[in-house]
Structure formats: structure tokens, C-alpha cells
Design a protein around this motif. Sequence first.
Motif, short mmCIF file in Angstrom:
data_model
loop_
_atom_site.label_atom_id
_atom_site.label_comp_id
_atom_site.label_asym_id
_atom_site.label_seq_id
_atom_site.Cartn_x
_atom_site.Cartn_y
_atom_site.Cartn_z
N ALA A 285 -23.15 38.03 -20.80
CA ALA A 285 -22.20 37.57 -19.78
C ALA A 285 -21.92 36.07 -19.82
CB ALA A 285 -22.70 37.95 -18.38
N TRP A 286 -22.72 35.30 -20.59
CA TRP A 286 -22.48 33.86 -20.60
C TRP A 286 -21.06 33.54 -21.07
CZ3 TRP A 286 -22.92 29.61 -18.43
CH2 TRP A 286 -22.57 28.41 -19.05
N GLY A 287 -20.59 34.26 -22.07
CA GLY A 287 -19.22 34.02 -22.53
C GLY A 287 -18.20 34.30 -21.45
N GLN A 288 -18.47 35.31 -20.61
CA GLN A 288 -17.57 35.63 -19.51
C GLN A 288 -17.54 34.51 -18.47
OE1 GLN A 288 -19.66 39.55 -18.94
NE2 GLN A 288 -17.58 40.27 -18.58
N VAL A 289 -18.67 33.87 -18.27
CA VAL A 289 -18.75 32.76 -17.31
C VAL A 289 -18.10 31.51 -17.89
CG1 VAL A 289 -20.31 31.24 -16.03
CG2 VAL A 289 -20.86 33.67 -16.24
N ALA A 290 -18.53 31.13 -19.09
CA ALA A 290 -18.04 29.89 -19.70
C ALA A 290 -16.54 29.96 -19.99
CB ALA A 290 -18.81 29.61 -20.99
N GLY A 291 -16.02 31.17 -20.18
CA GLY A 291 -14.61 31.32 -20.54
C GLY A 291 -13.66 31.34 -19.37
N VAL A 292 -14.17 31.32 -18.14
CA VAL A 292 -13.31 31.34 -16.96
C VAL A 292 -12.64 29.97 -16.78
CG1 VAL A 292 -13.27 31.50 -14.43
CG2 VAL A 292 -14.61 33.13 -15.76
N THR A 293 -11.35 29.97 -16.60
CA THR A 293 -10.62 28.72 -16.35
C THR A 293 -11.12 28.09 -15.06
OG1 THR A 293 -8.65 29.59 -17.45
CG2 THR A 293 -8.35 27.68 -16.00
N PRO A 299 -24.46 24.96 -17.96
CA PRO A 299 -25.43 25.78 -18.69
C PRO A 299 -26.87 25.59 -18.23
CG PRO A 299 -23.84 24.83 -20.21
CD PRO A 299 -23.57 24.20 -18.88
N GLU A 300 -27.25 24.36 -17.92
CA GLU A 300 -28.64 24.10 -17.52
C GLU A 300 -29.00 24.71 -16.17
OE1 GLU A 300 -26.33 20.17 -16.64
OE2 GLU A 300 -26.31 21.81 -18.12
#
Length: 444
Positions: A285-293, A299-300
Motif C-alpha cells: 500500500a505504500w505506493g498507493q499512499v505516496a502516489g496520492v496527489t 515515509p519516516e
Amino acid sequence: MKKVMKIAASAVLSVSAALLLSCAGGGKKQPTVRYLNFKPEVASLYQELADAYEKETGVKVIVETAANNSYESTLMSKMATKEAPTLFQINGPRGYANWKSYCADLSNTEIYKHLSDKSLAVTSGSGVYGVPYVVEGYGIIYNKAITDKYFALSDRGTSFSSMDEINTFSKLKELCDDMQKNASRLGIDGVFASTSLKAGEDWRWQTHLANVPVYYEFKNNNVDLGSDATKKIKFQYAKEFQNIFDLYLNDSTVDRKTVGTKTVTDSMSEFALEKCAMVQNGNWAWGQVAGVTGNKVKPENVKYLPIYIGVAGEEGQGLCIGTENFYCINAKASAADQKATADFIYWLYSSPIGKNYVTNKLGFIAPFDTFSDSERPTDPLAVEINSWMSKPGITSVSWNFTLFPSQRFKDDFGASLLKYAQGSKSWDDVTKDVISSWEKESNM
């Protein structure tokens, strides 16, 4: 005459010596590793590894790849030949039940000795028959910036000062209930992201969350996961499932009656935009979070907490970590080929070349202690998975949802959960439906 006899004897000795040398050296069959790969998309990477291993050791590794959705049938046909794979894979206890006569005991292999969490292996009795070679994990993802903001409140309603203190459901509920009361002061709409129960978006609950009570039922009743005993469940931890499910629904960004319109994307967007402090999901799910406009989560500050539901002894519970990818060595292969295969697997997860491929090209979270922190995936959720697997005294929750009887069972369970959330179905009826549907679907 004596001279002739000496010459003859010398000749016999010479021939005998040549035969011995032939048996010990050039005439001896060299061990071979044959790997039946599961995924066509990584076949070229495994071939590169095979070439590198042969160059380094002289041992031939033959990589064969099954076509998409044909692994079981391919394995079955290959096992009947003289070129049967020495290395193959199963998807868990059900796969082991199908292939147990071909699965060698791996308990004395180096790869098993270096498995970070031995509970992840496929076992039967004292034997180890499947070793996971890649893992994923899920749990409650939380934003440390928001929980730290809560702990800084001088008039908070709990005595907790750190997330490290939260190791049971009762503590989790106490924390979340008070955070929900202070939602506006924390700048959030609710503690948990919306519980996505739109049809097709409910897998986090009817599969992933449901795994926890099923895991404890099988574990605490010593159920053999490779037997027909898994065709029935009592759903004895139904109340505990209700505990955590109600917490998700009540301490939420949205009213529980609206969850039938919510998707996983909605949930992850709420987390990314800091409208909530927590969300249940996996390391993917990190990609889903980081990819949100407009993502606000650093990250930390992305951390994991196990899914506590109120079962006795859960203080030692870790994340739900598992896989449907387990290495097996063919028990019917020669002893030399079995050893060569075990050596190859260990090289893959211990050598600089192998570890570089595993992490950077295959993209695996490898469950072995042969990797240093710098050799592991660096996204924050993958880091958390590795951290939890390495915590002393912590046992991961295995992926027993691989034993769920059918997709229909899961879909029906999700539909029942939606009706319960909206108030049109009692929890007792949900429980009864789960028990009957499990048995019906297991015997279809």
C-alpha cells in the motif's frame, strides 16, 4: 613365467585404478538442479541467476517455466518424467497435502536455519517441507506524526505515552476511542480510514481481517492444516472479530451506514491526506499512499501495529505475514541432486549476486537473516515488515486465508459484514452464516 605374471598383475592393477578414477571423477554423474518456475514474468531473471551460479560453482541449473495459470498441471506432468524438477513450489498447507510424497524434509538445510521466523514454514510433525522465499505482510498502518500529536496532549484521557505500549485489543480500543474524542484537535476526521465494503472492495475484511480469528482457531485447537479438519470451523473467535470490526466502524472518518459506497482507494487517500491516523492494509500500500496527489504522510512516520482482536496471549502477536510461495525439494530426486538444490537456494539468498537479484530485480521481501538492512527493500512498509519479523518474542500471524474454501464464501461474508455495518443484520446471524457457508463451500 614369473615375469609374465608380474606384467599381467600390473596390467590388472592399472585397469582397476583407471576404473576407480573413472568412478570417482570423469565418469561420475554431476548433480543438476532443475527448477520449475511459477511466474513467466521473472523467467529471464532466474535464467541469469542460473548462469551466474553455474559459472561460479560448475553446477548446472536448468530453469523451466510453467505458463500462466498452469503450474499445477505442468508440475504433475513434469514429475512423471526422468527430468522431474528438483526444486518446485507449493502455495501452503493445501499444496503440501497434494504433494507431500514429493516434499523432502528441509529442517537441516541452511536456508531453513536462516529463516527469520520459523513459524512461517510449512511443517508436519517435526518435519519442514516448505520454506517461504518471499513474504508480504499486513496490519494496522499508522501515522506516527498524528499519534505523537495525541501523546503530546496534556489532558488526554489515557496514560499511554507511546505506541510501543499498545500490545492488546483493550489498549488499542482505549487509545482509539480517546483519539476519536479528540479528532478535531488532532486535525483528523476519524482515527481509522473508511471501511471499504463496496462489492469487490471488501477483501481487507472478508479475507485479511478474517484471517486473524481463523488463525487462532486453528492454532489453539492444534488443527493439522494439511488435513480435512480445515473443512469446518466453529468461528469460535467471532466475538473477537466483532471487537476489531466495530472499532474500525465506530472510530472512523465516516458514518458506518455509508461504508457500502467506499473503496480501498478512498481509504488510502484519506490516510495519505491525513484525514485519519490509521488504516488496515499491506506493505504493497505504500505506493498507493505516496502516489496520492497532495500526500502529506512522510515515509519516516509510516509504522505498523499488529491487528489485535482480544485473544489471550496476543501480547506476543506480530503482523500477518505470509506468502503463497514456498520452495520444496523433490524427495524422489537423488541425494546428490537434493543437496545441490539446497545449496543453490542458499546461494540465492546468501551470496552478494543472489541477494542483489532478490531485492533489486525480483523485488522480494526475503524472510531470511542473511540480509543486512542495506540489502533489503527500503520503502517504509517493507522496512516495518522486516523489523516486526526480527522482534524477539514476537510470532507472526500466518496467512491461513489460503485455506478459505472459495471466493463465494468470501463474497458472501463481505455482504453479511455490510448488512451488519448498516444495521440490517445481527452479529449472531453473521456468525451462523460464516459457519454454514464455510462447510458448504468446503464440500462443493
